[in-house]
Write a protein that holds these residues in place. Sequence first.
Motif, PDB file in Angstrom:
ATOM      1  N   TYR A  54      -1.163  52.239  18.927  1.00 38.52           N
ATOM      2  CA  TYR A  54      -2.479  52.866  18.761  1.00 38.52           C
ATOM      3  C   TYR A  54      -3.333  52.080  17.766  1.00 38.52           C
ATOM      4  O   TYR A  54      -4.528  51.894  17.960  1.00 38.52           O
ATOM      5  N   TYR A  91      -7.346  50.839  17.363  1.00 37.16           N
ATOM      6  CA  TYR A  91      -8.046  51.684  16.394  1.00 37.16           C
ATOM      7  C   TYR A  91      -8.535  50.892  15.190  1.00 37.16           C
ATOM      8  O   TYR A  91      -9.690  51.033  14.778  1.00 37.16           O
ATOM      9  N   GLU A 126     -12.284  50.902  13.868  1.00 36.26           N
ATOM     10  CA  GLU A 126     -12.595  51.914  12.861  1.00 36.26           C
ATOM     11  C   GLU A 126     -12.426  51.415  11.428  1.00 36.26           C
ATOM     12  O   GLU A 126     -13.159  51.817  10.546  1.00 36.26           O
ATOM     13  N   HIS A 136     -13.482  58.610  16.941  1.00 36.34           N
ATOM     14  CA  HIS A 136     -13.895  57.276  17.399  1.00 36.34           C
ATOM     15  C   HIS A 136     -14.939  57.372  18.515  1.00 36.34           C
ATOM     16  O   HIS A 136     -15.924  56.636  18.524  1.00 36.34           O
ATOM     17  N   MET A 172      -5.520  53.602  23.052  1.00 37.65           N
ATOM     18  CA  MET A 172      -5.426  54.793  22.210  1.00 37.65           C
ATOM     19  C   MET A 172      -4.953  55.996  23.005  1.00 37.65           C
ATOM     20  O   MET A 172      -4.231  56.850  22.488  1.00 37.65           O
TER      21      MET A 172
END
Lengths: 512, 116
Positions: A97, A101, A105, A358, A476
Amino acid sequence: MISVPVSLVVVVPMCASLLIAVLGLTKYRCHWHISIVATFVSFIASLALLYNTLQIGRISYWLGGWEPPWGIEYVIDYYSGFVLVAITLVSLLTTVYAVTYVKREVGESRDLSFAILNMLMVTGLHGIIVTGDLFNLYIFLEITSIAAYSLIGAGKKKGALVASFNYLILGTIGAIFVLIGVAYLYMITGTLNMADLRAILPVHYDSKVVFAAFAFITVGLAIKFALFPLHTWLLSAHSLAPAVVCSVLAASILKVTAYALIRVMFTVFEAGFTLEVIPATEILLVMSIIAIIVGGILTAAQTNLKRMLACSSLGQMGYIVLGVAIADQMAITGSILHLLNHSLMKGGLFLIAGAIIHKVRIYDIADMKGVGRKMPLTMAAFTIIGLSMVGVPLTVGFVSKWHIAVGALKAGMWYIIPVIVASSLLTVFYFGRVIRNAYFASEGSDQGSSSKAHDHAHNQHGDRNSESRSEAPPGMVIPILIFAGLCIILGTAAFIPVSIAEKAAIMLLEGT
Amino acid sequence: MIDGTDNSKALLLDNHNTCVNRAVCDDDQYQSGQEGYRSEYLSDGGISTFNSHFDKRGWDLPDPVPYVNPLPHVMILTAIVVGVSITAVALALVIRINIAYGTIDEDEIARIEQDS
């Protein structure tokens, strides 16, 4: 019997973190590939180790070939094998993940250091589980924690820094308590090996030094896994960190420290000492009941999604301690199962929260209107895991709650049942609120009346459908779906984890 | 020196004039073969003659030779290293907090958090 050295699960992530750091100096960046390979190897190795343990029993690995009381020993038995599989799985899924991510992020600039710290954290987590040496346990605890402090601070939010600092101070106090406890045990026995301590300690069971050691280690580890009155650091640290870090914090670090406490209570000390000589389980029983009730009420009062998830860990950790405090074989089975089950549930939930933030930038539960239509797969996974948290049959949450409840009845503690029921009702309330907002609440007053017709129109016109749907990237969504799927699979085919956890509970209680 | 045992303790001085802290237990549960030399972890980490392991296993060993048990030193050294790393991380966090909030005053940070 598959020949796999136990050290593999620790050495591979550790070498991976060093390799990533060295390769990071060059222009050729492949840190996430290395991370995924390392966690995948650990996961496969842990499956093989569990298989071996089920075949031949306890596996002892001598680090550097030194015989146990002198050298460090790595141990795989039913208990550590079972928890190791759960934690390596969480490590693998969160790393997968993180690939997507972190870039989006946390930021490209922190990508590399995030991967290094993530691997160090994984090293520590796996190490705590396999080690058979108390001082080594402290070292791994600190490796994990230091990596975690840094990772929490990696988020974009300012508050994460303060949260991380608070966690650092309290976590260090906890670690020092553990260290003092280990020191006392070493003072009185001259050994650090868990099996050796178990053999030597009984003659010292009336000694105040041993009582102090037990108290220090218990309180130290309780700070680390946020047992109710020691939970103050948890809320902000678990809600402000990047979602993938929250996931590891809640799914792995809390579990592993609770694992270590059960290890100390039943392997280093004999069950007879923990249950009869000192009233440790009675104190833990009261603490865990308060944790479950207060945790549930606190969670129901939260308005922020991630903060709510962080808060619900409080009650869930209460369940794990409750099972141990009841000290019935069935209840301890439930506790060990809950180590796995809560890993799957909370790991998945935090990843879902990360995906929602997100994609649609929604932080509060009240704003979640229509998310169910925008992100159907993610919210379906949320619903499944939410039901599992409540403890609906055919999900993993039911299996562990059932075992703890039946164990409580067997031990004659009927007053546990209302506590479990009340906490389940609170869970229905706070997860129901999210699910209701996501699926049934209208997005605006004008669309509200025709929401059903709106839905119908969506089904008819594929183009409009694709417009409003905005699922997170596959990197994700897939880990999220695996978490949710496992909640159902291991809840339906519950005999697989239950049979292993049962063996582990018998081993812990009878010491064979 | 931290000691909470009820067992009596004798401080012996041997020929080499080294201080040996020996745990002698008059407890009847405690078998004579198990008495051992304690290594002091927190207090002095001083010179001892034999590790309890050797006595416990009843090994036939030559005359005790005074030596310094390295284990407490190794452990304290490791704990120091851990402490240094934690301090480093903590100070780095404080610097980042200062950059983010413009202050390291806890009350002021709480005020900024409440305002936002």
